[in-house]
Design a protein around this motif. Structure first.
Motif, short mmCIF file in Angstrom:
data_model
loop_
_atom_site.label_atom_id
_atom_site.label_comp_id
_atom_site.label_asym_id
_atom_site.label_seq_id
_atom_site.Cartn_x
_atom_site.Cartn_y
_atom_site.Cartn_z
N LEU A 206 15.84 3.23 2.89
CA LEU A 206 14.76 2.57 4.37
C LEU A 206 16.13 2.52 4.81
O LEU A 206 17.77 2.15 4.50
N PRO A 226 11.02 -5.29 4.16
CA PRO A 226 10.78 -3.73 3.84
C PRO A 226 11.51 -3.24 2.51
O PRO A 226 12.35 -3.08 2.62
N ILE A 229 6.33 1.82 0.27
CA ILE A 229 5.14 1.83 1.02
C ILE A 229 4.40 1.66 -0.22
O ILE A 229 4.45 1.78 -1.65
N ARG A 230 3.30 1.26 0.33
CA ARG A 230 2.01 1.40 -0.53
C ARG A 230 1.21 2.45 -0.14
O ARG A 230 1.70 3.53 0.53
N SER A 234 1.31 3.02 3.97
CA SER A 234 1.62 1.22 4.90
C SER A 234 2.67 1.29 4.31
O SER A 234 3.39 1.36 3.23
N GLY A 235 3.28 0.39 5.29
CA GLY A 235 5.28 0.09 4.34
C GLY A 235 4.39 -1.46 3.19
O GLY A 235 3.90 -2.22 3.82
N TRP A 236 5.65 -1.45 3.14
CA TRP A 236 5.40 -2.29 1.94
C TRP A 236 6.62 -3.25 1.62
O TRP A 236 7.80 -3.14 2.02
N ALA A 237 6.72 -4.59 2.30
CA ALA A 237 7.41 -6.01 2.56
C ALA A 237 7.33 -6.94 2.00
O ALA A 237 6.07 -7.37 1.42
N SER A 261 16.79 -2.03 -2.39
CA SER A 261 16.07 -1.44 -1.47
C SER A 261 15.57 -3.34 -0.67
O SER A 261 15.76 -2.84 0.62
N TYR A 265 18.20 -3.78 3.34
CA TYR A 265 17.52 -4.72 4.05
C TYR A 265 18.39 -5.45 4.73
O TYR A 265 18.77 -6.09 6.30
#
Length: 552
Positions: A206, A226, A229-230, A234-237, A261, A265
């Protein structure tokens, strides 16, 4: 008793039929018309779009003839085609989801749902000789699955539907079926039928947050970091501030993907000194040494030194807690009091396989950090291959848990909580060919969810560590000074002031929409990062070869 109730019901039905047969025709006709009109109105209210379309087509056909009817049918089709060609993004956002939902509701499931319920033995007797089945109230079409909101009838439970998830998946020819309760809505359940697996493909690294204009604020949301992804696309945060994170999985299951990851971020905040990372790699540095410049404190060889480092972090946490007690109610990271991440790559090496003295010291220090650290800005990120109670005696203190590929079904419940394996978290079935796929459990969601973390190459980790390594000098590192001491007369020393380079750092929290109201959005000023880079150049050091200042 059951026979008496049944007999009474039959008697009432027979009496009602006799009364109806005895009524004269001039009474039956208006009553039948009234009942029919009521059913038509009820259908129109429940299905307004279908009613509107039918009324429009009927009116056009009766009053305008077949040519007007053809025009009414073709005009929307032509308009939709033009819209699709001219503005595909807008069409995909406003039209496609509605069309897909309609197709799922009336074609894919509408004609088959009742038959599925009966064959899967998901029906109850209504007491009048008929049966009642769960009814579809709403459908959500996701990139990889369909979610059906189902009304569970009286006499049936959500657990009864969950036990038939395998039969439902086979009926829908889906890869899997998950049944979850709807929060705060008793009697409703989500039935999710997965038709394809979007997590089979590797998720690329990312992007690192950057300001839009190169001089403004860099957004770093510590409440929603983040990492991938799920299963639904959708995004996984992951919420970092105020949480302790447990990452469990067998060797080569992808624990490093989650960890790197997270740090990717947070890199701008690490560079600015608002987030500080302590790394313990009991495996001799095989995992964390590649990103060594990102860590303010680091130990990879000596178990006793690692115990010293954990104790130092716990003592530092206690000092900050005494300083903040009575002054603030909610911790907000700043240059003066940054967020501390304590990363332990393999807990078992310190809690089970080290000497008895080291194990005792590590367990006591981790216990202090896990019980009190979240309130004053200390977050423990623990990785392990063996989630047994003997290996991680304090695993219940980790509030966010991630289960990558595990060996046995019992280990899934050890990591995510009792009963999570039965709720669909089949982490023991994740193959080694798909590292990074996991099931996660958050305190805000009752059921586990399937995710995949992004993958960082060795070169990406080295480049990130070189560019965003923290600079710890007397100019910008103001946090690693002990809390102000109190003299004999009870007067506290003057607190340390933030450096001039950090004056632009905002202290006011910004409320989040998708996470706990206790979390806040933090931002890193791009101007501060530029000054830090210039400072490192003036000192004749690059980001990768800088000296790391140890905390006393």
């Amino acid at each position: 008793m059951a026979t008496r109730v049944e007999s009474a019901q039959v008697y009432r039905e027979s009496m009602g039929q006799r009364v109806w047969d005895a009524l004269p025709g001039w009474v039956k006709v208006p009553v039948a018309i009234g009942i029919g009109a009521f059913k038509v109105v009820r259908f129109a209210v429940r299905h307004p779009r279908t009613t509107l379309v039918s009324a429009t087509l009927g009116t056009a056909g009766l009053w305008g003839g077949r040519w007007v009817l053809a025009g009414v049918v073709l005009a929307p089709m032509v308009a939709a085609a033009v819209w699709r060609i001219a503005w595909p993004a807008s069409f995909g956002r406003h039209v496609t989801p509605r069309v897909v939902r309609w197709q799922r509701r009336w074609i894919r499931y509408g004609r088959r749902w009742n038959r599925w319920m009966v064959r899967c033995k998901l029906s109850v007797n209504d007491g009048n000789g008929g049966v009642v089945i769960p009814s579809i109230q709403q459908i959500e079409a996701l990139p990889a699955s369909d979610r059906l909101l189902v009304d569970v009838p009286v006499g049936m439970t959500v657990e009864a539907i969950r036990q038939r998830a395998g039969e439902l998946a086979n009926a829908a020819r889906a890869r899997s079926c998950r049944v979850t309760e709807v929060a705060d809505t008793p009697g409703m359940a989500w039935v999710e039928l997965q038709h394809k697996d979007i997590l089979r493909s590797t998720v690329a690294a990312l992007p690192i947050p950057r300001s839009a204009d190169g001089v403004g604020m860099v957004p770093v949301d510590l409440g929603q970091v983040p990492v991938g992804i799920r299963e639904d696309g959708s995004g996984w945060a992951i919420p970092v501030k105020g949480r302790h994170i447990l990452i469990a999985g067998r060797s080569r299951s992808g624990k490093g993907s989650v960890l790197w990851s997270l740090l990717r971020y947070l890199a701008p905040a690490i560079r600015a000194g608002v987030v500080k990372v302590t790394g313990l790699d009991p495996k001799g540095g095989m995992e964390l040494s590649m990103g060594r410049p990102l860590f303010t404190r680091y130990e990879a060889d000596n178990p006793a030194a690692m115990a010293d480092l954990l104790e130092a972090e716990a003592d530092h946490m206690d000092a900050v807690a005494k300083e903040l007690a009575g002054n603030v109610r909610k911790f907000s990271p700043s240059m003066t009091h940054p967020l501390h991440l304590v990363v332990v790559d393999e807990l078992a090496n310190l809690t089970a396989y080290a000497s008895m003295e080291v194990r005792r010291r590590v367990e006591l220090a981790l216990g202090r950090l896990l019980t009190k650290g979240a309130a004053v800005g200390w977050v423990v990120i623990g990785c392990t291959q063996e989630p047994n109670k003997d290996i991680i005696p304090m695993r219940g203190l980790f509030t966010y848990r991630i289960a990558l590929g595990l060996d046995t079904p019992s280990q899934v419940d050890m990591v995510l909580g009792e009963g999570m394996r039965d709720k669909g978290a089949a982490a023991d079935q994740i193959p080694l060919s798909t590292p990074g796929i996991a099931y996660a459990k958050s305190e805000y969601e009752a059921d586990p969810f399937r995710v995949r973390a992004a993958f960082l190459t060795d070169d990406e980790i080295r480049a990130m560590a070189a560019e965003y390594a923290p600079i710890t000098t007397d100019t910008n590192d103001v946090e690693d000074i002990p809390a102000p001491a109190v003299d004999n007369e009870g007067q506290a020393d003057k607190p340390v002031q933030a450096p001039a380079a950090a004056k632009g750092w905002p202290d006011a929290p910004v409320e989040l929409a998708d996470c706990s109201p206790d979390d806040a959005v933090s931002v890193v000023p791009e101007s501060l990062l530029a000054k830090l880079r210039a400072l490192s150049t003036d000192d004749g050091q690059d980001g990768e070869g800088q000296d790391v200042k140890e905390v006393a």
